[in-house]
Design a protein around this motif. Sequence first.
Motif, short mmCIF file in Angstrom:
data_model
loop_
_atom_site.label_atom_id
_atom_site.label_comp_id
_atom_site.label_asym_id
_atom_site.label_seq_id
_atom_site.Cartn_x
_atom_site.Cartn_y
_atom_site.Cartn_z
N ASP A 77 0.87 -1.17 0.00
CA ASP A 77 0.00 0.00 0.00
C ASP A 77 0.91 1.22 0.00
O ASP A 77 2.09 1.13 0.34
N ILE A 78 0.35 2.36 -0.38
CA ILE A 78 1.10 3.61 -0.32
C ILE A 78 0.32 4.59 0.53
O ILE A 78 -0.89 4.75 0.34
N TYR A 79 1.02 5.20 1.47
CA TYR A 79 0.42 6.20 2.33
C TYR A 79 0.96 7.58 1.94
O TYR A 79 2.15 7.71 1.63
N GLN A 80 0.08 8.57 1.95
CA GLN A 80 0.47 9.96 1.68
C GLN A 80 0.31 10.75 2.97
O GLN A 80 -0.73 10.70 3.61
N ASN A 81 1.34 11.48 3.34
CA ASN A 81 1.32 12.33 4.53
C ASN A 81 1.63 13.76 4.11
O ASN A 81 2.65 14.01 3.47
N CYS A 82 0.74 14.66 4.43
CA CYS A 82 0.95 16.08 4.15
C CYS A 82 1.06 16.82 5.48
O CYS A 82 0.26 16.59 6.39
N TYR A 83 2.06 17.67 5.59
CA TYR A 83 2.24 18.44 6.82
C TYR A 83 2.77 19.82 6.45
O TYR A 83 3.15 20.08 5.31
#
Length: 157
Positions: A77-83
Amino acid sequence: METITPELHKKKKIYPPGKSLGDTIKLEKRTSITFPDNQTNALLSPVVQATLVSKDKLKIKAVVFIAPEDQNGLDFDIYQNCYVDVNGKPQLQFFVCYDLKDVVGKIFDIYEVSFQAKKIPFEEGFSQIKIIQTFLWDIDPIASRGTETTVQPGTGF
């Protein structure tokens, strides 16, 4: 008196920050490569290209190296994290996640992963993103290994 001993054989899975990209990911196994003198189970860094197609569209293509085991396909799976960084600018991280046994790999399967980033909650969209971080992440957990990539402008941008 009761003796409490840790259960070392039960490893807790650790998932990365962010949200799963779900079914929008395209994964293709390309070939294999051999590193006959490898002596560690450390992960290899991904090779990544990011292209800004428009302020609302960011395409990413990555090549990842994973030591194979007896399996019926790679569950990933691929997780996207925006901060927001200390300067108030949005930053993006992507985590290519999988769960395999820890092995000292001599042969690595090469996978090409293509995906599009999910929209981020900023008026300028992806146009402020100059660099992304992409990690290969083993959730069982052994480690993660990542790289920074400069976002390239697309032909129509």
